[in-house]
Scaffold this motif. Sequence first.
Motif, PDB file in Angstrom:
ATOM      1  N   LYS A   1       5.739  -1.260  -7.752  1.00 17.30           N
ATOM      2  CA  LYS A   1       6.587  -0.183  -7.974  1.00 17.30           C
ATOM      3  C   LYS A   1       6.405   1.107  -6.767  1.00 17.30           C
ATOM      4  CE  LYS A   1       3.585   2.739 -11.241  1.00 17.30           C
ATOM      5  NZ  LYS A   1       3.501   3.099 -12.365  1.00 17.30           N
ATOM      6  N   PHE A   2       4.930   1.191  -6.355  1.00 15.75           N
ATOM      7  CA  PHE A   2       5.031   2.296  -5.262  1.00 15.75           C
ATOM      8  C   PHE A   2       5.303   1.898  -3.996  1.00 15.75           C
ATOM      9  CE2 PHE A   2       2.310   4.499  -8.285  1.00 15.75           C
ATOM     10  CZ  PHE A   2       2.663   5.793  -7.971  1.00 15.75           C
ATOM     11  N   GLU A   3       5.457   0.399  -3.771  1.00 11.93           N
ATOM     12  CA  GLU A   3       5.874  -0.103  -2.631  1.00 11.93           C
ATOM     13  C   GLU A   3       7.494  -0.215  -2.546  1.00 11.93           C
ATOM     14  OE1 GLU A   3       4.014  -1.115  -0.137  1.00 11.93           O
ATOM     15  OE2 GLU A   3       5.764  -1.681   1.192  1.00 11.93           O
ATOM     16  N   ALA A   4       8.050  -0.175  -3.817  1.00  9.08           N
ATOM     17  CA  ALA A   4       9.571  -0.011  -3.925  1.00  9.08           C
ATOM     18  C   ALA A   4      10.043   1.559  -3.563  1.00  9.08           C
ATOM     19  CB  ALA A   4      10.109  -0.171  -5.250  1.00  9.08           C
ATOM     20  N   LEU A   5       9.088   2.288  -4.094  1.00 15.26           N
ATOM     21  CA  LEU A   5       9.162   3.902  -3.668  1.00 15.26           C
ATOM     22  C   LEU A   5       9.200   4.321  -2.295  1.00 15.26           C
ATOM     23  CD1 LEU A   5       9.646   6.692  -5.301  1.00 15.26           C
ATOM     24  CD2 LEU A   5       7.053   6.860  -4.567  1.00 15.26           C
ATOM     25  N   SER A   6       8.082   4.032  -1.735  1.00 17.92           N
ATOM     26  CA  SER A   6       7.590   4.461  -0.403  1.00 17.92           C
ATOM     27  C   SER A   6       6.855   3.179   0.149  1.00 17.92           C
ATOM     28  CB  SER A   6       6.905   5.471  -0.471  1.00 17.92           C
ATOM     29  OG  SER A   6       6.285   6.132   0.538  1.00 17.92           O
ATOM     30  N   GLY A   7       7.389   2.329   0.670  1.00 16.50           N
ATOM     31  CA  GLY A   7       7.003   1.025   1.336  1.00 16.50           C
ATOM     32  C   GLY A   7       6.267   1.132   2.690  1.00 16.50           C
ATOM     33  N   ILE A   8       5.534   0.310   3.162  1.00 14.07           N
ATOM     34  CA  ILE A   8       4.813   0.388   4.549  1.00 14.07           C
ATOM     35  C   ILE A   8       5.748   0.223   5.366  1.00 14.07           C
ATOM     36  CG2 ILE A   8       3.173  -1.033   5.921  1.00 14.07           C
ATOM     37  CD1 ILE A   8       1.717  -1.852   3.496  1.00 14.07           C
ATOM     38  N   GLU A   9       6.973  -0.484   5.149  1.00 15.81           N
ATOM     39  CA  GLU A   9       7.965  -0.893   6.177  1.00 15.81           C
ATOM     40  C   GLU A   9       8.964   0.583   6.492  1.00 15.81           C
ATOM     41  OE1 GLU A   9      10.581  -4.371   6.007  1.00 15.81           O
ATOM     42  OE2 GLU A   9      12.246  -3.048   7.166  1.00 15.81           O
ATOM     43  N   SER A  10       9.056   1.418   5.518  1.00 15.08           N
ATOM     44  CA  SER A  10       9.843   2.667   5.862  1.00 15.08           C
ATOM     45  C   SER A  10       8.956   3.638   6.346  1.00 15.08           C
ATOM     46  CB  SER A  10      10.055   3.173   4.420  1.00 15.08           C
ATOM     47  OG  SER A  10      10.246   4.563   4.305  1.00 15.08           O
ATOM     48  N   ASN A  11       7.686   3.599   5.937  1.00 11.31           N
ATOM     49  CA  ASN A  11       6.764   4.589   6.932  1.00 11.31           C
ATOM     50  C   ASN A  11       6.536   4.092   8.331  1.00 11.31           C
ATOM     51  OD1 ASN A  11       6.042   6.105   4.738  1.00 11.31           O
ATOM     52  ND2 ASN A  11       3.995   5.159   4.330  1.00 11.31           N
ATOM     53  N   VAL A  12       6.275   2.807   8.631  1.00  5.40           N
ATOM     54  CA  VAL A  12       6.218   2.474  10.070  1.00  5.40           C
ATOM     55  C   VAL A  12       7.426   2.782  10.881  1.00  5.40           C
ATOM     56  CG1 VAL A  12       6.068   0.120  11.549  1.00  5.40           C
ATOM     57  CG2 VAL A  12       4.558   0.574   9.409  1.00  5.40           C
ATOM     58  N   ALA A  13       8.903   2.528  10.163  1.00  4.96           N
ATOM     59  CA  ALA A  13      10.045   2.517  10.975  1.00  4.96           C
ATOM     60  C   ALA A  13      10.217   4.130  11.132  1.00  4.96           C
ATOM     61  CB  ALA A  13      11.105   2.219   9.894  1.00  4.96           C
TER      62      ALA A  13
END
Length: 310
Positions: free
Chosen positions: A288-300
Amino acid sequence: MQTTITPLGKDVYEIDTRMAGYTGITAGYLILSDRPCLVEPGTSGSAPVVRAALDELGVGPDDLASVVVTHIHLDHAGGVGDIARMYPRAEVVVHEKGARHLVNPERLMRSARMVYGDSLDTLFGELKPTDAARIRAVEDTGAVDLGGGRRLETHYSPGHAKHHVGLLDSLTGDLYVGDAAGVYIPETADVRPATPPPDFDLDTALASLGKFRSLGPQRLLFAHYGPVDEVEGTLERSAEELRIWVDAVRDAWDEGLDLDHAVAMVADRTRDRYALNREDADPDVVAKFEALSGIESNVAGILHSLDRHA
Ligand SMILES: [Zn+2]
């Protein structure tokens, strides 16, 4: 409609706004003062949940005085149009850089559609327009009258988003941090950064955390997720997380890695920092936390900021 309402003292109630049906990732808050105020209505899909919770708390359609969003990302503000219709007397308070998107959401929805594709509908739903006359835009600072001399002060805090504000309750010292201090995971007490494109900027985000510290808050209320009493340590941790992630992404960027490889490298370098990544962690919480604020979005978001500065 099932609701989860948690009293936090001094007439403050946390409401689980259940983004996309998940529990415990998006928190709205009701300040049940003389002039009731809703902070972070959540997504469009959250609106019926919020209304049921407000009903339960005795706040009828004509009773809500204000709705405040820390920023206009759809997990916070996607339900503003719905809530404005349900509560016709409520004033909508937002930073001036976000106001026009609440009046005319087309552009915001178009760019969100490009990022999320078909999952946009299940995650957030459609942000509906709000009549401009209902909106009050705040600048560097502002105030929301909660009645009885109590105020919610807005403090401009860009970095996560260029239209982000933190909100300080004059009675309690509660600071609603939105996403400016990252994501707090109550199940594991982890703090992870929230650095999505297109606005994230390290120096700006660190300056906003410094501003938060200087306000001397008594408690932090995270949109993701919930209250945190350990103010100093948590704000320090938020800043440390930002620096570590940006350092890791900068190394990937220097090596010329593409997004996928950068994500793999950063995930590897940061894995041991979080109890969430231990083998005994609950996979549902991880998901659920990956869906909300995932590693990919942060890195991008960090790559985008590095490109912008280059
Ligand atoms: Zn958020």
